[in-house]
Scaffold this motif. Structure first.
Motif, short mmCIF file in Angstrom:
data_model
loop_
_atom_site.label_atom_id
_atom_site.label_comp_id
_atom_site.label_asym_id
_atom_site.label_seq_id
_atom_site.Cartn_x
_atom_site.Cartn_y
_atom_site.Cartn_z
N ARG B 61 11.29 -10.37 -66.68
CA ARG B 61 12.52 -9.59 -66.85
C ARG B 61 13.33 -10.15 -68.04
O ARG B 61 13.87 -9.40 -68.85
CB ARG B 61 13.37 -9.65 -65.57
N LEU B 106 8.73 -4.17 -63.56
CA LEU B 106 9.78 -3.97 -64.56
C LEU B 106 10.04 -2.47 -64.75
O LEU B 106 11.18 -2.04 -64.94
CB LEU B 106 9.41 -4.62 -65.88
N ASP C 179 18.76 -4.34 -59.71
CA ASP C 179 17.49 -4.34 -60.44
C ASP C 179 16.56 -5.41 -59.91
O ASP C 179 15.37 -5.20 -59.70
CB ASP C 179 17.75 -4.62 -61.94
N ILE C 183 12.82 -5.04 -58.41
CA ILE C 183 11.64 -5.72 -58.98
C ILE C 183 10.89 -6.46 -57.88
O ILE C 183 9.67 -6.34 -57.73
CB ILE C 183 12.07 -6.70 -60.10
#
Lengths: 676, 291, 194
Positions: B61, B106, C179, C183
């Motif tokens: 990330r 991702l 996020d 993930i």
């Protein structure tokens, strides 16, 4: 009779071999035979268990007679193995041997595929191609070429010396080339030899002087091969004679010049003693060096001093006292330059040996960082009575004897990050050095090993002897050698950190001296030598033998043989055995007196040649000449090796090659393509 | 010279002196460091021990953020971050299944990683991008007479040695010499400091720190220079425990960037030097050199 | 004197364990191990291990799952990678140790109150939830969970850190925590090991 058959309608016999289960295990041989039997011109199609056996060969002969065959195809193994056999069978059956073609359905098919059906289809396609090709074969005759009975041996370590002596003793001439100022190689540096502990010099130096004095050996020391042309039986070799600044004829080996040098004490690292001793600019490597001729090292001799612009300036410090000492013999010649000499030989034996692994590539063992870490070769000199300390084992301070020594095996061996292979000799030489060090110093000796490998006559017994002597054997590859102490007993020592794998724990062992059993690897310039003699190398860089079991000293170039550690790590007994084998192969070749040449040579259709000369520089064997009278090129058949380069390059298509004529190749391609 | 700066958690916490010294020093040399927006923890050694798939995805990330931010290169000063980001790139390259997993993870948040942004250590950048000559030019107060043991620790040369020798790294030696310091030669420059074991299993971890300090002292080092926040913490923070167990080995451990700052004439308190436990020895008398 | 059976029967193994480990990215080359002991020889922590790293390699390859996962060795690995770079067979021993740690955590077979696996899990949880590690908070949690008494011994260090501005109990957070969660969830749904 052969010529008659050429014009007849082809009557082809086809045989497919099972090779036990080697082929039949993956290819349906009966189906291949059945398919080929349906093709035009095929009179006879059979499968058989072993075509190379006597009954197999007789089958071909009988069928030729009974069915009037005039062409034969065998689908079996590689032509390298049995083309010769089947051509012989065909010839015995009354046909020209070149009315035969072989298909490789073992190495090219059954051994490399895993799907039986697809492998069978591939075999059918390859066989069909051969049927198409063989119909166009012509009768050919093999040529005989005389062999030059002189042999070149490259490298004069124990392998080269033994090869040269064996051939010379059989009454044949040998040229022995060595790049160092003396012959003897690595063996000359060894103290004792395992497992018998006989002195290396005592057994080697008589052979060295015998080789130097042999009436059939021409010894060219301080020389290197720079060019090789020609082919089996007729090689032209260029040899560079490096200047040693001594007239070899005039020098009588009195060595009066050496102490006369203006350098009163020896000052320069002595290669023979692995840098542990010193020599002068004028020197002889060791007392029994052969030839007994001194050499001058231009890198350190004052007479060769370079000025600022790189030109040679004679230093006024050099009084040429060596020349004075030489006196009337007048052997010193500072004007010598390198010379090139061309010789002709029929066979070549490459015996260029090995180099030892550079221990600085394993930094965790501290070589070059800690004074008292040594390589095994250094220890050979240190324990040697004619070595730099007269055989007195002292450490680099020049006075103290080690009270404890650690010998680390497999340095630069069995390690994928450096050299993946086992060097074969290190276990034994480590034990030999352990014995010698103990004998000289009574130190505690520790061997650190991964596996003890003693596969030789008397070797395991030698291991037993070492155990009896109280030498320690610790199974574990050493993690590191350092100089920092954890405990008072470690202060000032080299500390070896290792897992004692048999005891199952990690240990720190302080010692005074560490010996690294460095492995054997190809010489730095092995790739250049490989190209020079048109040989192959394994992935690790050792020269490749033609067959690991059945042709261990042959290479893929006829007339070029290999012996000793240039082929792979080996000890002295194995090296000498291989050297003898190479000599026997050479003698078998020379004594026959001729070689039969495959008639796959190229020839020029004179009517069609435009005389453009484009083929001439392309030929790697300089076999193409130009006839100024006819304005056409022509090919010397004796020199042509059938590589086909000229055939492919001729702009007018006027060069043809036997066994590879257009029709033959096109029919073969058509045969594969027609199969679906 | 512009780099996406990945500080990592330690440089904002226990290792903040590293950041406090690195930023002004790099700026002084004309190196622009732009902190990656909303970076997350690299995962260090702990995440790999729990789940390597997640560890890779989370580290990746950050690589994706760097790409999104338009950075051609990333600077990761912390050894663990440097290793983990490099390792993630290697894993993605060597194992297609890992690559697919990371891409998918991702992708679920609209990020993409092309995996071609070099992750570099400040030492690498100083030696190969800035150059030692440029560093030397900025030295106004050479560290003359200061004996420094360069300590690289584990993870910047192992297992991926991209800019220095794995067994015998020299980049920090050269840098310290450029600052005028005297470099101590010692065989422990890449040995482990104990890592997180000093906290979790002190009897094992502290011994390693002790060995390093003892040997540096024995060889006459005035101080140890380090490149890693955890090494600095271990070598600086446990002296009372080490003394209780073994013996006093009071050698200060500072970041190479702090030494650079001092040599560049920056005040000690602007370089986070007040944050160490074992105080830095006073520098030999300043000999101002014309800049 | 207490005696214990040390012989191993084939039934003591968990068949397929070695093969499973060797199928994980980074662990393949365990197949090539020649048991030379270089890993143990260079390992700075091998002196405290119940099995040396070399023995862990042998036990893993031979399917002795219970012995391996219960060993201290895997928790003593500090990830210094010395073994990995020195191994003559290019085996990534550090990565194998990671894999074994994962399996031990997954199966819950590690000594109770043993701080190393607890730290790994607390660390991971904090990263998953907040995106960043707040060292002061993490260490405090660790001591409370494993050994509150030992925490007292660390008080001095904590005070020192506080004084030098290096200790804080404040939780650091990233902005895009949603996020991060997605993930992690995506990875959970896939399986690299499949």
């Amino acid at each position: 009779m052969a010529m008659e058959k050429q014009n007849q309608e082809p009557r082809i016999g086809f045989y497919v071999c099972h090779c036990g289960t080697n082929i039949a295990g993956m290819v349906d041989c009966a189906e291949v035979a059945h398919h080929v039997g349906t093709l035009p011109n095929v009179v006879m199609s059979k499968d058989y268990k072993y075509m190379c056996s006597d009954p197999g060969q007789e089958l071909i002969q009988k069928d030729i007679a009974a069915h009037g065959l005039n062409r034969v195809v065998v689908a079996s193994c590689s032509p390298l193995l049995h083309e010769h056999t089947f051509r012989g069978a065909v010839e015995k059956g009354g046909l020209n041997p070149f009315f035969f073609h072989m298909v490789n359905i073992r190495e090219h098919d059954s051994w490399v595929h895993t799907d039986r059906q697809e492998a069978t289809e591939k075999a059918k396609a390859l066989a069909q191609a051969a049927i198409g090709r063989v119909a166009h074969h012509k009768a050919l005759e093999t040529k005989r070429v005389d062999i030059n009975p002189t042999t070149l041996v490259v490298g004069a370590g124990i392998a080269g010396i033994h090869t040269a002596m064996t051939i010379a003793n059989a009454g044949k001439q040998v040229v022995l080339v060595e790049r160092e100022p003396t012959i003897g190689g690595h063996m000359a540096k060894f103290d004792k030899t395992f497992p018998t502990l006989d002195c290396a010099a005592c057994i080697l130096t008589p052979k060295m002087s015998a080789a130097g004095a042999h009436e059939n050996i021409r010894l060219l020391s301080y020389s290197e091969v720079t060019k090789v042309d020609g082919f089996v039986g007729n090689y032209k070799v260029t040899i560079k004679r490096k200047p040693r600044y001594i007239d070899e004829e005039a020098c009588i080996g009195c060595q009066d010049c050496i102490p006369a040098c203006v350098f009163k004490t020896p000052k320069f690292a002595d290669e023979f003693n692995e840098g542990l001793g010193k020599r002068r600019p004028v020197y002889i490597p060791f007392p029994q060096a052969t030839p007994q001729i001194v050499a001058i090292d231009p890198n350190v001799c004052l007479n060769f001093k370079k000025g600022e612009n790189g030109d040679r300036v004679v230093s006024d410090k050099c009084k040429k006292t060596c020349v004075e000492a030489c006196g009337d013999k007048d052997a010193i010649d500072f004007t010598q330059t390198e010379r090139f000499e061309e010789i002709e030989v029929g066979a070549i034996v490459v015996a260029t040996g090995f180099q030892t692994y550079d221990a600085t590539r394993s930094p965790s063992y501290g070589y070059g960082r800690y004074d008292n870490v040594y390589t095994a070769l250094e220890i050979e000199r240190l324990v040697n009575a004619s070595g730099p300390t007269g055989g007195h084992v002292v450490m680099r301070d020049g006075k103290s004897e080690p009270k404890s020594v650690g010998i680390i095996h497999c340095v630069g061996s069995r390690d994928k990050k450096t050299n993946a292979w086992c060097s074969r000799v290190c276990c034994m030489y480590s034990m030999k050095l352990a014995h010698l060090l103990k004998e000289h110093t009574n130190a505690e000796i520790y061997n650190f090993y991964i596996d003890v490998r003693t596969p030789g006559k008397g070797y395991e017994e030698f291991y037993g002897k070492l155990l009896e002597e109280g030498v320690h054997f610790i199974r574990g590859r050493v993690g590191e050698v350092t100089d920092w102490a954890m405990t008072p007993e470690e202060e000032g020592k080299l500390v070896i950190r290792v897992e004692d794998t048999l005891a199952g724990m990690v240990r720190r062992i302080p010692v005074d001296m560490v010996v690294l059993a460095t492995g054997l690897e190809p010489q730095k310039d092995a790739q250049d030598v490989r190209r020079l003699f048109n040989m192959s190398c394994g992935s690790e860089g050792f020269f490749l033998e033609r067959h690991p079991k059945l042709a261990p000293v042959n290479t893929f170039s006829d007339g070029i043989y290999i012996a000793g550690a240039c082929q792979g790590p080996k000890d002295i007994p194995d090296t000498v055995a291989q050297a003898g084998a190479a000599a026997a192969e050479v003698l078998a070749l020379i004594d026959k007196g001729y070689v039969e040449q495959e008639p796959n040579t190229a020839f020029i259709l004179e009517d069609e040649c435009s005389g453009c000369k484009s083929c001439i520089p392309l030929c790697p064997y300089t076999a193409i000449l130009f006839d100024e009278k006819t304005d056409k090129a022509w090919i010397n058949e004796a020199l042509c090796k059938g590589c086909g380069t000229c055939v492919g390059s001729c702009p007018s298509g006027s060069i043809v090659q036997n066994l590879f004529e257009d029709q033959e190749i096109f029919s073969e391609i058509e045969g594969v393509l027609a199969y679906d | 010279m512009r780099y996406g700066y990945f500080p990592g958690c330690s440089l904002k916490g226990t290792g903040r002196a590293y950041e406090e010294s690195l930023l002004p020093v790099m700026q002084h040399l004309g190196v622009e460091m732009v902190e990656l927006d909303d970076w997350s923890c690299c995962g260090a050694t702990a995440y790999m021990a729990v789940d390597e798939g997640k560890a890779c995805a989370l580290a990746a990330r950050n690589l994706a953020l760097a790409e999104q931010g338009g950075f051609a290169q990333v600077m990761a000063p912390c050894s663990a971050c440097y290793l983990v980001l490099n390792k993630t790139q290697h894993f993605m390259q060597d194992y297609p299944a890992m690559r697919r997993l990371v891409d998918k993870a991702l992708g679920s948040v609209g990020l993409k990683v092309s995996n071609d942004t070099p992750v570099r250590h400040p030492l690498d950048i100083l030696l190969n991008d800035v150059g030692l000559d440029a560093v030397k030019q900025k030295v106004t107060r050479p560290l003359k007479g200061l004996k420094v043991a360069p300590y690289y620790g584990c993870q910047i040369v192992r297992p991926y040695s991209t800019f220095d020798d794995q067994a015998d790294p020299v980049s920090m030696d050269q840098l310290l010499q450029a600052l005028g310091a005297e470099v101590i030669d010692w065989p422990l420059k890449t040995k482990c400091c104990g890592g997180s074991l000093t906290g979790t299993l002190p009897e094992a971890g502290l011994r390693l720190s002790y060995i390093l300090l003892k040997e540096a002292k024995k060889r006459g080092a005035d101080l140890i220079a380090t490149v890693c926040p955890l090494c600095q913490f271990n070598l600086d923070g446990y002296h009372d425990k080490i003394e209780a167990k073994w013996e006093p080995v009071r050698v200060p451990t500072v970041y190479f960037s702090q030494l650079m700052g001092l040599a560049f004439g920056m005040p000690a308190n602007r370089l986070g030097l007040q944050r160490g436990f074992i105080p830095m020895p006073s520098l030999p008398r300043a000999e101002a050199v014309a800049a | 004197m207490e005696i214990k059976r040390t012989i191993k029967y084939q039934a003591d193994r968990v068949r397929g364990f070695g093969r499973e480990v060797m199928s994980v990215p980074g662990c393949e080359k365990l197949k090539d191990c020649i048991q030379c002991g270089t890993c143990s020889g260079v390992c700075p922590l091998s002196i405290y291990m119940d099995f040396t790293p070399r023995q862990v390699m042998a036990l893993t390859r031979e399917d002795f799952k219970n012995e391996v996962l219960a060993s201290h060795t895997i928790w003593l690995c500090a990830s210094c990678y010395a073994c990995t770079v020195e191994c003559p067979r290019e085996i990534r021993i550090t990565d194998i140790m990671y894999e074994l740690k994962q399996r031990a955590i997954h199966e819950g077979v590690y000594p109770k109150r043993f701080p190393i696996p607890v730290l790994a899990q607390e660390f991971t949880t904090m990263v998953r939830q907040h995106g960043r590690v707040s060292e002061g908070l993490l260490v405090t949690k660790l001591y409370l969970k494993t050994n509150p008494i030992a925490a007292l011994g660390m008080a001095k260090l904590g005070m020192g850190l506080m004084k030098t501005g290096r200790f804080s109990l404040k939780q650091e957070n990233i902005k895009q925590r949603a996020d991060l969660a997605r993930i992690v969830a995506t990875v959970d749904n896939e399986s690299v090991k499949a």
